[in-house]
Scaffold this motif. Structure first.
Motif: not given
Length: 111
Positions: A3-7, A9, A12
């Protein structure tokens, strides 16, 4: 997926440290990237951290797999480690007089 995955990378949003043309290499803190668009100094720019790119090359021959460093004063790729930042490796041999070299950017963070 966490659930804390953003992108991923690989690309950027960064702030241009100087005026950049599309394809220019640049360093922001410990992050080296290639500008995907032109940007004025201090403006937002998308930077690609990994992949194979042709970039400005310092004098000196390259061999495939040789470590490459970013010279943040001359703004080019070099095989000289001293005072420079490791950014990847040469993809192909380059002659000393070549002004452009093909590099694999590996996305490591500069110390």
């Amino acid at each position: 997926m966490a659930r804390n995955y953003v992108q991923p990378g690989e690309t950027l949003p960064l702030i241009a440290p100087r005026a950049l043309a599309s394809g220019d290499g640049f360093l922001v803190g410990g992050i080296f990237a290639i500008a995907l668009t032109a940007a004025a100094a201090g403006a937002p720019v998308e930077g690609r951290r990994v992949g194979v790119f042709d970039g400005p090359k310092a004098t000196g021959a390259w061999t495939p797999g040789q470590k490459l460093y970013w010279d943040n004063t001359a703004f080019n790729l070099t095989t000289t480690a001293t005072n420079n930042v490791l950014v990847g490796a040469a993809v192909q041999a380059q002659a000393s007089a070549d002004t452009v070299g093909r590099a694999l950017l590996t996305g490591q963070i500069a110390p």
